[in-house]
Design a protein around this motif. Structure first.
Motif, PDB file in Angstrom:
ATOM      1  N   GLU A   1      12.225 -83.782  -4.208  1.00  0.00           N
ATOM      2  CA  GLU A   1      12.771 -83.140  -3.292  1.00  0.00           C
ATOM      3  C   GLU A   1      11.873 -83.402  -1.983  1.00  0.00           C
ATOM      4  OE1 GLU A   1      15.559 -81.627  -2.692  1.00  0.00           O
ATOM      5  OE2 GLU A   1      16.160 -81.782  -5.016  1.00  0.00           O
ATOM      6  N   THR A   2      12.214 -84.194  -1.024  1.00  0.00           N
ATOM      7  CA  THR A   2      11.821 -84.395   0.461  1.00  0.00           C
ATOM      8  C   THR A   2      13.055 -84.631   1.127  1.00  0.00           C
ATOM      9  OG1 THR A   2      11.423 -86.660  -0.626  1.00  0.00           O
ATOM     10  CG2 THR A   2       9.704 -85.330  -0.490  1.00  0.00           C
ATOM     11  N   GLY A   3      14.278 -84.231   0.797  1.00  0.00           N
ATOM     12  CA  GLY A   3      15.341 -84.929   1.664  1.00  0.00           C
ATOM     13  C   GLY A   3      15.736 -83.581   2.719  1.00  0.00           C
ATOM     14  N   ALA A   4      16.880 -83.581   3.266  1.00  0.00           N
ATOM     15  CA  ALA A   4      17.339 -82.676   4.564  1.00  0.00           C
ATOM     16  C   ALA A   4      17.492 -81.259   3.906  1.00  0.00           C
ATOM     17  CB  ALA A   4      18.438 -83.063   5.123  1.00  0.00           C
ATOM     18  N   GLY A   5      17.913 -80.940   2.785  1.00  0.00           N
ATOM     19  CA  GLY A   5      17.640 -79.711   2.241  1.00  0.00           C
ATOM     20  C   GLY A   5      16.239 -79.029   2.234  1.00  0.00           C
ATOM     21  N   PHE A   6      15.251 -79.720   1.866  1.00  0.00           N
ATOM     22  CA  PHE A   6      13.678 -79.563   1.709  1.00  0.00           C
ATOM     23  C   PHE A   6      13.276 -79.350   3.145  1.00  0.00           C
ATOM     24  CE2 PHE A   6       9.188 -80.695   1.439  1.00  0.00           C
ATOM     25  CZ  PHE A   6       8.860 -79.842   0.383  1.00  0.00           C
ATOM     26  N   GLY A   7      13.835 -80.302   4.038  1.00  0.00           N
ATOM     27  CA  GLY A   7      13.268 -80.035   5.337  1.00  0.00           C
ATOM     28  C   GLY A   7      14.038 -78.835   6.113  1.00  0.00           C
ATOM     29  N   ALA A   8      14.990 -78.482   5.762  1.00  0.00           N
ATOM     30  CA  ALA A   8      15.633 -77.177   6.122  1.00  0.00           C
ATOM     31  C   ALA A   8      14.848 -75.823   5.842  1.00  0.00           C
ATOM     32  CB  ALA A   8      17.169 -77.248   5.813  1.00  0.00           C
ATOM     33  N   ALA A   9      14.585 -75.990   4.487  1.00  0.00           N
ATOM     34  CA  ALA A   9      13.719 -74.896   4.076  1.00  0.00           C
ATOM     35  C   ALA A   9      12.396 -74.826   4.394  1.00  0.00           C
ATOM     36  CB  ALA A   9      13.635 -75.210   2.422  1.00  0.00           C
ATOM     37  N   ARG A  10      11.719 -75.917   4.832  1.00  0.00           N
ATOM     38  CA  ARG A  10      10.574 -76.032   5.591  1.00  0.00           C
ATOM     39  C   ARG A  10      10.703 -75.199   7.157  1.00  0.00           C
ATOM     40  NH1 ARG A  10       7.038 -81.584   4.404  1.00  0.00           N
ATOM     41  NH2 ARG A  10       5.572 -80.626   2.882  1.00  0.00           N
ATOM     42  N   LEU A  11      11.860 -75.674   7.602  1.00  0.00           N
ATOM     43  CA  LEU A  11      12.036 -75.165   9.011  1.00  0.00           C
ATOM     44  C   LEU A  11      12.235 -73.667   8.955  1.00  0.00           C
ATOM     45  CD1 LEU A  11      13.955 -77.898  10.589  1.00  0.00           C
ATOM     46  CD2 LEU A  11      11.960 -77.460  11.272  1.00  0.00           C
ATOM     47  N   GLY A  12      12.999 -73.242   7.853  1.00  0.00           N
ATOM     48  CA  GLY A  12      13.150 -71.835   7.710  1.00  0.00           C
ATOM     49  C   GLY A  12      11.658 -71.109   7.447  1.00  0.00           C
ATOM     50  N   LEU A  13      10.754 -71.863   6.714  1.00  0.00           N
ATOM     51  CA  LEU A  13       9.602 -71.119   6.611  1.00  0.00           C
ATOM     52  C   LEU A  13       8.726 -71.241   7.909  1.00  0.00           C
ATOM     53  CD1 LEU A  13       6.927 -71.994   3.771  1.00  0.00           C
ATOM     54  CD2 LEU A  13       6.387 -72.309   6.217  1.00  0.00           C
ATOM     55  N   MET A  14       8.712 -72.163   8.796  1.00  0.00           N
ATOM     56  CA  MET A  14       8.085 -72.307  10.175  1.00  0.00           C
ATOM     57  C   MET A  14       8.623 -71.175  10.944  1.00  0.00           C
ATOM     58  SD  MET A  14       7.973 -76.412  10.403  1.00  0.00           S
ATOM     59  CE  MET A  14       6.960 -76.258  11.998  1.00  0.00           C
ATOM     60  N   ALA A  15       9.923 -70.928  10.957  1.00  0.00           N
ATOM     61  CA  ALA A  15      10.553 -69.998  11.812  1.00  0.00           C
ATOM     62  C   ALA A  15       9.999 -68.699  11.429  1.00  0.00           C
ATOM     63  CB  ALA A  15      11.895 -70.048  11.967  1.00  0.00           C
ATOM     64  N   ALA A  16      10.077 -68.360  10.044  1.00  0.00           N
ATOM     65  CA  ALA A  16      10.049 -66.797   9.630  1.00  0.00           C
ATOM     66  C   ALA A  16       8.573 -66.540   9.693  1.00  0.00           C
ATOM     67  CB  ALA A  16      10.120 -66.741   8.183  1.00  0.00           C
ATOM     68  N   LEU A  17       7.357 -67.503   9.546  1.00  0.00           N
ATOM     69  CA  LEU A  17       5.979 -67.408   9.576  1.00  0.00           C
ATOM     70  C   LEU A  17       5.397 -67.461  10.925  1.00  0.00           C
ATOM     71  CD1 LEU A  17       5.014 -68.883   6.069  1.00  0.00           C
ATOM     72  CD2 LEU A  17       6.029 -66.273   6.668  1.00  0.00           C
ATOM     73  N   GLY A  18       6.247 -68.268  11.940  1.00  0.00           N
ATOM     74  CA  GLY A  18       5.582 -68.752  13.066  1.00  0.00           C
ATOM     75  C   GLY A  18       4.733 -69.724  13.128  1.00  0.00           C
ATOM     76  N   ALA A  19       4.781 -70.556  12.165  1.00  0.00           N
ATOM     77  CA  ALA A  19       4.155 -71.685  11.693  1.00  0.00           C
ATOM     78  C   ALA A  19       4.395 -72.966  12.464  1.00  0.00           C
ATOM     79  CB  ALA A  19       4.141 -72.054  10.255  1.00  0.00           C
TER      80      ALA A  19
END
Length: 472
Positions: A418-436
């Motif tokens: 998993e390194t595609g757009a869905g994975f990238g979207a999840a990473r962006l969700g993590l960054m937003a939630a954690l302020g990363a």
């Protein structure tokens, strides 16, 4: 845990990751595309919601610990809503060519290239609304809000009309240098800023999950939803591409060469897309072809064979292109041709031509078109020193070896599934939630590396030159 939702053309995929960004589960639900007239491409936006519900259910696991959601999706689509947020017509998709005349007229207005840094392509959003003015004036008059595909899902999830900078860059209403809507471009197409969604960076919070939707989906209410990104920007986030250096080649339905930049580098004369990245203070360049792996799927349908069977008939040597050529323009072309009227076909066929030769020609045709895209990025002042390969076509060793010879740079296949757009979207969700920030994500481990062979690169360059001469 963090949930990524990727609204593709052929389906919705969801990816669940844990706090260490390991994939905990995936789900999928298929979508269909309607082609009511030649060159048209439409979907029903409400079908996206239904597919998202099915994809989340397909995860088959509890979601009560999800702390954030990220969104990704097909770009450029036009979803027109009335004053009550009701959908007025089927969404006009990214690969729809009906607005070619309108796009050409807008592109003839110098302010569009000056402000957007891009050609106004027929697939972009703005010309579709001009087409509606000309052909569906009653529906255009009722339009109070225009959303991009993933942002229609956000409206359902949060009740908020918000887009992100990377997706908004593909509308022809957006100024990527200022990272804001352009009032001048909106006025030039009969639109107003009030008809546009608000804007957020892809890694910022852009709404919170409504309690009623949370209860329906089994998610905690009130969790943040990230701005997210257009599919290619989100795919790059999935691959850890946050700045110059390593780029991305996508062998999905469409084909993309993607390179991140630390400044806005417009070069519309090359037909390279210059957009905002899904991260603050970052931009990217893209060369885009409309039919990549779609060409192989089309040929498999014609040959009445699964793609795997066709590829198994080929040897694994990335020899230079042969005498049979394939023009990979099933839906017209963007970079570098900017011609929605281009069409696909074979040349060099004879009575002795075999199915494997034609299969190989399809792979070669797509590969040469991607090499043209790479050359266009270099002409635009960008490019990459290696490319991470993504999409269904990246499973083929032969295709990746061909790409290494044709582009002249190493092609890298990630080790992770998993390194595609869905994975990238999840990473962006993590960054937003954690302020990363961007340092929270990394590039994947590499399972295979395909190097250019100097003895073969020149043969591929000659093959590209032949194709360009024949096309001219």
């Amino acid at each position: 845990m963090f949930l990524g939702i990727d609204l593709g053309t052929s389906g919705v995929k969801v990816v669940l990751i844990d706090d260490a960004q390991r994939v905990a589960g995936t789900g999928h639900a298929a979508l269909t595309v309607a082609n009511p007239h030649p060159g048209w491409s439409e979907q029903i936006p409400q079908d996206w919601i239904a597919a998202t519900r099915r994809a989340i259910a397909d995860l088959g696991m509890p979601l009560n610990k999800v702390a954030g959601i990220g969104l990704s999706g097909q770009m450029h689509g036009a979803i027109c809503l009335d004053g009550n947020n009701r959908v007025l017509r089927p969404a006009i998709l990214w690969n729809d060519g009906r607005a070619s005349e309108e796009a050409a007229r807008l592109d003839g207005d110098p302010q569009f290239r000056k402000l957007t840094g891009n050609i106004v392509f027929a697939g972009f959003t703005a010309p579709k609304l001009v087409w509606m003015q000309n052909h569906e004036p009653d529906l255009f008059a009722q339009t109070r809000l225009v959303l991009l595909p993933k942002d229609y899902l956000r409206l359902w999830l949060t009740g908020e009309a918000i887009s992100d900078m990377s997706d908004a860059s593909g509308t022809a209403w957006f100024d990527p240098a200022k990272r804001d809507w352009s009032g001048d471009l909106l006025s030039a197409t009969g639109m107003e800023r009030s008809q546009m969604p608000a804007l957020a960076e892809g890694s910022e919070i852009a709404g919170y999950l409504r309690a009623d939707i949370a209860g329906e989906l089994g998610l905690p209410p009130g969790i943040p939803v990230a701005g997210g990104g257009g599919d290619n920007a989100a795919t790059a986030i999935g691959a850890g591409i946050t700045g110059p250096g390593v780029g991305l080649v996508s062998l999905g339905t469409s084909g993309v060469i993607f390179a991140a930049t630390d400044r806005f580098l417009p070069a519309p004369e090359t037909a390279v897309h210059a957009f905002c990245h899904a991260l603050p203070g970052q931009w990217h360049q893209m060369g885009v072809m409309l039919s990549a792996a779609a060409c192989l799927d089309w040929w498999a349908g014609i040959a009445d064979q699964p793609v795997g069977n066709l590829l198994a008939e080929l040897d694994d040597q990335p020899t230079p292109p042969g005498p049979i050529a394939f023009w990979p323009y099933l839906s017209g072309e963007r970079t570098p041709l900017n011609d929605p009227a281009q069409r696909a076909g074979f040349t060099g066929l004879s009575s002795g031509t075999t199915r494997p030769q034609m299969t190989r020609a399809v792979l070669e045709g797509v590969t040469l078109a991607l090499a043209e895209n790479m050359a266009a990025l270099r002409d635009a002042g960008g490019g990459a020193d290696s490319l991470i390969a993504m999409g269904g076509g990246a499973r083929s060793d032969l295709w990746l070896a061909m790409l290494a010879q044709a582009t002249g740079v190493p092609i890298l296949r990630p080790a992770g599934s998993e390194t595609g757009a869905g994975f990238g979207a999840a990473r962006l969700g993590l960054m937003a939630a954690l302020g990363a920030g961007a340092d929270a994500i990394s590039q994947p481990d590499i399972a295979a590396r395909f190097e250019p062979d100097p003895a073969l690169v020149s043969g591929w360059s000659e093959g590209l030159a032949r194709l360009q001469v024949q096309r001219a």
